[in-house]
Design a protein around this motif. Structure first.
Motif, mmCIF file in Angstrom:
data_model
loop_
_atom_site.group_PDB
_atom_site.id
_atom_site.type_symbol
_atom_site.label_atom_id
_atom_site.label_comp_id
_atom_site.label_asym_id
_atom_site.label_seq_id
_atom_site.Cartn_x
_atom_site.Cartn_y
_atom_site.Cartn_z
ATOM 1 N N GLU A 13 0.817 -1.213 0.000
ATOM 2 C CA GLU A 13 0.000 0.000 0.000
ATOM 3 C C GLU A 13 0.852 1.265 0.000
ATOM 4 O O GLU A 13 0.585 2.205 -0.766
ATOM 5 C CB GLU A 13 -0.924 0.001 1.224
ATOM 6 C CG GLU A 13 -2.051 -1.008 1.141
ATOM 7 C CD GLU A 13 -2.826 -1.129 2.440
ATOM 8 O OE1 GLU A 13 -3.921 -1.711 2.413
ATOM 9 O OE2 GLU A 13 -2.331 -0.639 3.478
ATOM 10 N N LEU B 196 -3.651 5.213 4.497
ATOM 11 C CA LEU B 196 -3.675 3.849 5.021
ATOM 12 C C LEU B 196 -4.674 3.689 6.164
ATOM 13 O O LEU B 196 -4.872 2.580 6.662
ATOM 14 C CB LEU B 196 -2.280 3.435 5.502
ATOM 15 C CG LEU B 196 -1.338 2.819 4.462
ATOM 16 C CD1 LEU B 196 -1.106 3.756 3.288
ATOM 17 C CD2 LEU B 196 -0.019 2.419 5.098
ATOM 18 N N GLU C 299 -8.701 -0.695 -3.884
ATOM 19 C CA GLU C 299 -7.416 -1.076 -3.325
ATOM 20 C C GLU C 299 -6.642 -1.939 -4.319
ATOM 21 O O GLU C 299 -7.224 -2.671 -5.121
ATOM 22 C CB GLU C 299 -7.619 -1.845 -2.019
ATOM 23 C CG GLU C 299 -8.288 -1.021 -0.920
ATOM 24 C CD GLU C 299 -8.492 -1.832 0.343
ATOM 25 O OE1 GLU C 299 -8.334 -3.066 0.270
ATOM 26 O OE2 GLU C 299 -8.804 -1.241 1.382
#
Length: 298
Positions: free
Chosen positions: A18, A37, A259
């Motif tokens: 991420e 995040l 995502e």
């Protein structure tokens, strides 16, 4: 928080992906990372520093600015994640992370490594280095390796072991019977009078043979099909020892939504049965030990 911390920070693989992905979009502050995040600034800082140590991101500008961007390695890391090339992801981490690289080195001469032995050997290897290891370190780097398919971990005793591809060896029935005997000996019950938990047998057999869980499932179903009347798949998931499974199965895959990736850790996956003709079976019984097994029978 110093970037010279001797132990690996508790940052899972999903967070590494991420932050690398986020930082490919430009310069990012700790606040930006925390927001993107959805973690506290402290957790964001931990993720940043571990990613800097690995070389996925780097600071830009003045040191006081705490602004970061993806490195060339980080951009390549994101590219191969998008390709689901998990082996190459592992190669980057093995090269760039001193902790992960040492962990994988444990399997050069061993197919299976127990947790206590792994920790002891890692500590010995680190004696003259700036790095240290503890149980959390082992869980973190072991988790990376599991998600990337480099090793599996026995859900009941925590042993790490390597797998040897998608083939099941011809001695599968004999190993399976041997493990079943061990279960029965520990329980003090005759094998032919008790159904055995498939999830528990799966974990032990996969470790013994170095095979993947899906490979085991396919082999067990084939064995049952080829030995009707000699073995039986049966039962509903009443109590297959879930309370004894300390470690869930850790996975990673590309996500369908906004995502980039999704990760999962589930004890339900550990405790699943095997499927035959659309039905799930959770127990295994043996009535005749003279078993046939044709590996090529579909």
């Amino acid at each position: 928080m110093s970037d010279e911390r001797p132990t690996v920070r508790p940052v899972n693989l999903g967070r590494l992906v991420e932050i690398a992905h986020f930082c490919t979009g430009g310069e990012r502050s700790t606040t930006d990372v925390s927001s993107a995040l959805d973690v506290s600034k402290r957790r964001a800082r931990e993720t940043i520093l571990e990613s800097v140590r690995i070389g996925l991101i780097e600071p830009v500008g003045d040191a006081d600015d705490e602004v970061y961007t993806a490195t060339a390695v980080g951009k390549r890391f994101v590219d191969i994640v998008e390709e689901s090339n998990w082996g190459s992801v592992s190669n980057i981490l093995e090269t760039r992370s001193p902790h992960y690289g040492e962990f994988l080195d444990l399997f050069e001469d061993n197919d299976t490594v127990e947790p206590d032995d792994a920790l002891e050997r890692l500590e010995d290897r680190a004696e003259f280095t700036p790095y240290e290891y503890n149980e959390t370190s082992l869980d973190v780097i072991g988790g990376w390796a599991q998600r990337l398919g480099v090793v599996q971990r026995n859900a009941f005793d925590g042993s790490f072991y390597t797998t040897r591809g998608d083939e099941i060896p011809s001695n599968f029935p004999y190993v399976l019977l041997s493990i079943a005997d061990e279960f029965e000996e520990s329980a003090g019950v005759n094998l032919q009078k008790r159904y055995l938990s498939i999830p528990e047998i799966r974990e032990c057999t996969c470790e013994r043979l170095g095979c993947g869980r899906d490979v085991f499932d396919d082999a067990l179903v084939r064995l049952a099909q080829q030995n009707i009347g000699k073995v039986e798949l049966s039962g509903a998931p009443i109590d297959t020892g879930a309370k004894d499974a300390r470690y869930g199965i850790k996975t990673i895959e590309l996500a369908d939504g906004d995502e980039l990736i999704s990760t999962d850790q589930s004890s339900e996956q550990v405790m699943r049965g095997v499927e035959q003709l659309g039905k799930q079976y959770y127990y295994f019984a043996v009535y005749d030990r003279d078993l046939q097994f044709n590996e090529d029978d579909d």
